[in-house]
Design a protein around this motif. Structure first.
Motif, PDB file in Angstrom:
ATOM      1  N   THR A 330       3.168  10.527   6.099  1.00  0.00           N
ATOM      2  CA  THR A 330       3.856  10.778   7.576  1.00  0.00           C
ATOM      3  C   THR A 330       5.086  11.796   7.082  1.00  0.00           C
ATOM      4  O   THR A 330       5.755  11.882   8.130  1.00  0.00           O
ATOM      5  CB  THR A 330       4.054   9.530   8.135  1.00  0.00           C
ATOM      6  OG1 THR A 330       5.059   8.726   7.624  1.00  0.00           O
ATOM      7  CG2 THR A 330       2.967   8.802   8.702  1.00  0.00           C
ATOM      8  N   ALA A 331       5.364  11.801   5.900  1.00  0.00           N
ATOM      9  CA  ALA A 331       6.418  12.628   5.594  1.00  0.00           C
ATOM     10  C   ALA A 331       6.675  14.241   6.192  1.00  0.00           C
ATOM     11  O   ALA A 331       7.779  14.482   6.695  1.00  0.00           O
ATOM     12  CB  ALA A 331       6.614  12.745   4.124  1.00  0.00           C
ATOM     13  N   PRO A 332       5.840  14.881   6.266  1.00  0.00           N
ATOM     14  CA  PRO A 332       5.642  16.119   6.834  1.00  0.00           C
ATOM     15  C   PRO A 332       6.349  16.217   8.237  1.00  0.00           C
ATOM     16  O   PRO A 332       7.231  16.948   8.601  1.00  0.00           O
ATOM     17  CB  PRO A 332       4.156  16.864   6.590  1.00  0.00           C
ATOM     18  CG  PRO A 332       3.961  16.262   5.381  1.00  0.00           C
ATOM     19  CD  PRO A 332       4.408  14.936   5.544  1.00  0.00           C
ATOM     20  N   GLU A 333       5.280  15.322   9.083  1.00  0.00           N
ATOM     21  CA  GLU A 333       5.685  15.139  10.606  1.00  0.00           C
ATOM     22  C   GLU A 333       7.168  14.537  10.606  1.00  0.00           C
ATOM     23  O   GLU A 333       7.898  14.844  11.681  1.00  0.00           O
ATOM     24  CB  GLU A 333       4.598  14.241  11.170  1.00  0.00           C
ATOM     25  CG  GLU A 333       4.625  14.498  12.596  1.00  0.00           C
ATOM     26  CD  GLU A 333       4.254  15.843  13.204  1.00  0.00           C
ATOM     27  OE1 GLU A 333       4.520  16.076  14.187  1.00  0.00           O
ATOM     28  OE2 GLU A 333       3.574  16.480  12.387  1.00  0.00           O
ATOM     29  N   ASP A 422       4.503   9.508  18.108  1.00  0.00           N
ATOM     30  CA  ASP A 422       3.912  10.963  17.787  1.00  0.00           C
ATOM     31  C   ASP A 422       4.157  11.508  16.422  1.00  0.00           C
ATOM     32  O   ASP A 422       3.043  11.926  15.838  1.00  0.00           O
ATOM     33  CB  ASP A 422       5.255  11.688  18.499  1.00  0.00           C
ATOM     34  CG  ASP A 422       5.191  11.669  20.121  1.00  0.00           C
ATOM     35  OD1 ASP A 422       4.010  11.019  20.861  1.00  0.00           O
ATOM     36  OD2 ASP A 422       6.047  11.920  20.900  1.00  0.00           O
ATOM     37  N   ILE A 423       4.906  10.769  15.601  1.00  0.00           N
ATOM     38  CA  ILE A 423       4.806  11.150  14.237  1.00  0.00           C
ATOM     39  C   ILE A 423       3.543  10.397  13.603  1.00  0.00           C
ATOM     40  O   ILE A 423       2.924  11.315  12.770  1.00  0.00           O
ATOM     41  CB  ILE A 423       6.407  10.437  13.465  1.00  0.00           C
ATOM     42  CG1 ILE A 423       7.355  11.223  14.079  1.00  0.00           C
ATOM     43  CG2 ILE A 423       5.995  10.598  11.990  1.00  0.00           C
ATOM     44  CD1 ILE A 423       8.616  10.673  13.386  1.00  0.00           C
ATOM     45  N   LEU A 424       3.360   9.339  13.814  1.00  0.00           N
ATOM     46  CA  LEU A 424       1.941   8.843  13.290  1.00  0.00           C
ATOM     47  C   LEU A 424       0.671   9.745  13.896  1.00  0.00           C
ATOM     48  O   LEU A 424      -0.054   9.985  12.945  1.00  0.00           O
ATOM     49  CB  LEU A 424       1.941   7.438  13.602  1.00  0.00           C
ATOM     50  CG  LEU A 424       2.827   6.390  13.049  1.00  0.00           C
ATOM     51  CD1 LEU A 424       3.006   4.783  13.762  1.00  0.00           C
ATOM     52  CD2 LEU A 424       2.310   6.089  11.499  1.00  0.00           C
ATOM     53  N   THR A 425       0.834   9.887  14.988  1.00  0.00           N
ATOM     54  CA  THR A 425      -0.381  10.611  15.599  1.00  0.00           C
ATOM     55  C   THR A 425      -0.418  11.972  15.089  1.00  0.00           C
ATOM     56  O   THR A 425      -1.552  12.642  14.612  1.00  0.00           O
ATOM     57  CB  THR A 425      -0.263  10.605  17.021  1.00  0.00           C
ATOM     58  OG1 THR A 425      -0.397   9.374  17.630  1.00  0.00           O
ATOM     59  CG2 THR A 425      -1.505  11.457  17.781  1.00  0.00           C
TER      60      THR A 425
END
Length: 431
Positions: A330-333, A422-425
């Motif tokens: 999830t780092a990029p998001e 939202d980050i996970l999605t």
């Protein structure tokens, strides 16, 4: 000369600490000499079965014997430790009587397990008494622990430099940790020769842990942005600061130079392996004081709730998401989300990790694009979908992230539950 009294509304103090370091090819053979300096006569070597089979723990036992130090090898460490595996390790150590010191040899799993053993054989109480709130009670160790020499065999966790240990709480399906400066190893012995046989998949996953340690630490909330605290209220993670920044910047430069080579040429490239070991330690000296934030907070439920994903290169063949993979997915998001809080820090991190990267018109995309290109080059799974999660799993993952307030408090832009969702999605697929 009197000191003027002033009313302060923000933090003015940061702390930084790291263990002494012995680095270089062959350094592992000097552990007997080092432990003799602590007047130890009986030492427990803590490792896992895979590392034991490769012979490094026995080399350490031989080095200890040359200085008339008795030792036993405990090789029951579980890769990605749990409360159950740590409790069993502690029970073993307690049952064998008193120890004068410990040597941890292996990846972060072995070093973190040794930290727990050291804590719970030196201080009263049980594991959950010391686990961070709100999962545990966050009790503070009452006194000094025994000497602990940390010998990493992977380039990733930086656990040899840090004052925390990480574990899965099986009953809650959440990953958390214990944090206190007394947990920090007494000495870190870094021998790049111990990493030469690491499989590419392990090198890649461990290296992404270094990347996230360095970038999260570098982009963490600055120490002056915290409310002023009493000394007893200061936590291990004090926010990004001038000293941690230096270590993180150097770690990112080493990663830029050697990460891909270590993955693709690791068996034949001692320089790349040495750079990665140094980067891991340097990043540990950074994040172990300043802290990490959203990618690591997300990593805990991603690792803790895995169903069927079995990574290559990791024995035994059981479902798990290696820590270095879980923090990267999830780092990029996450860095898209945090960009507005510290734009220049995000841009500087992108430049350090890939000096030749094309600059995007949208500055917010520069760091995510550098990370995605790196992850594709070293065959990291494509987002959380690559390890078995779908959009339907996001509501179940969010609470596990929100429990990591110790980490989220370090983010310069505090996320809500909706932000994490939202980050996970957005991380189901990264490319």
């Amino acid at each position: 000369m009197s000191v003027p009294e002033v009313s302060l509304t923000e933090e003015t103090i940061f702390t930084w600490g790291a263990p002494p370091l012995k680095f270089g090819a062959g350094a592992v053979d000097e552990i007997g000499f080092e432990m003799a300096g602590y007047r130890a006569r009986r030492v427990l070597i803590v490792t896992d079965s895979g590392v034991h089979a490769l012979g490094a723990p026995q080399r350490i036992a031989d080095s200890l014997r040359r200085y008339k130090i008795e030792s036993e090898i405990f090789d029951g460490v579980h890769v990605e430790p749990t409360d159950d595996s740590m409790n069993k390790a502690v029970e073993y150590a307690r049952a064998q009587g008193d120890w004068d010191g410990f040597v941890a040899v292996g990846g972060g799993s072995s070093i973190d397990t040794a930290k727990a053993i050291n804590l719970l054989t030196s201080c009263p109480g049980e594991l959950m008494d010391y686990v961070n709130k709100p999962v545990g009670e966050a009790r503070t160790p009452e006194g000094q622990l025994k000497p602990l020499i940390a010998v990493p065999t992977t380039a990733g966790t930086g656990s040899e430099s840090t004052a925390m240990c990480v574990l899965d709480i099986l009953s809650m399906r959440v990953k958390t940790g214990i944090s206190h400066w007394r947990l920090r190893p007494t000495l870190a012995v870094i021998d790049p020769l111990l990493t030469m046989s690491l499989p590419p998949q392990v090198t890649a996953a461990s290296g992404m842990d270094i990347v996230c340690h360095a970038v999260e630490s570098y982009t963490a909330r600055y120490y002056t942005a915290f409310d002023r605290k009493k000394p007893e209220e200061r936590v291990t993670y004090c926010g990004s600061n001038p000293v941690s920044d230096l270590w993180c910047e150097r770690a990112m430069q080493l990663l830029a130079h050697s990460f891909r080579a270590a993955v693709h040429e690791g068996a034949d490239n001692l320089e790349a392996r040495s750079d990665m070991m140094m980067a891991a330690t340097f990043a540990g000296m950074g994040f172990g004081n300043s802290g990490v934030h959203i990618p690591h907070a997300n990593a805990y439920p991603i690792a803790g709730m895995v169903r069927d994903y079995v990574p290559e290169g990791y024995p035994p063949a059981e479902p798990m998401v290696p820590h270095g993979q879980s923090v990267s997915l999830t780092a990029p998001e996450a860095f898209r989300f945090s960009f507005s809080s510290a734009p220049q820090r995000h841009l500087r991190a992108a430049s350090l990790l890939d000096p030749d990267a094309d600059k995007h018109n949208d500055e917010r995309e520069q760091l995510p694009s550098v990370l995605v290109r790196l992850m594709r080059d070293i065959d990291i799974p494509n987002g959380i979908g690559g390890v078995g999660y779908t959009e339907a799993d996001v509501p179940d993952l969010v609470p596990g992230t929100m429990k990591q307030q110790r980490l989220l408090a370090t983010c310069p832009k505090m996320p809500t539950e909706d932000d994490i969702a939202d980050i996970l999605t957005g991380s189901i697929q990264n490319w």
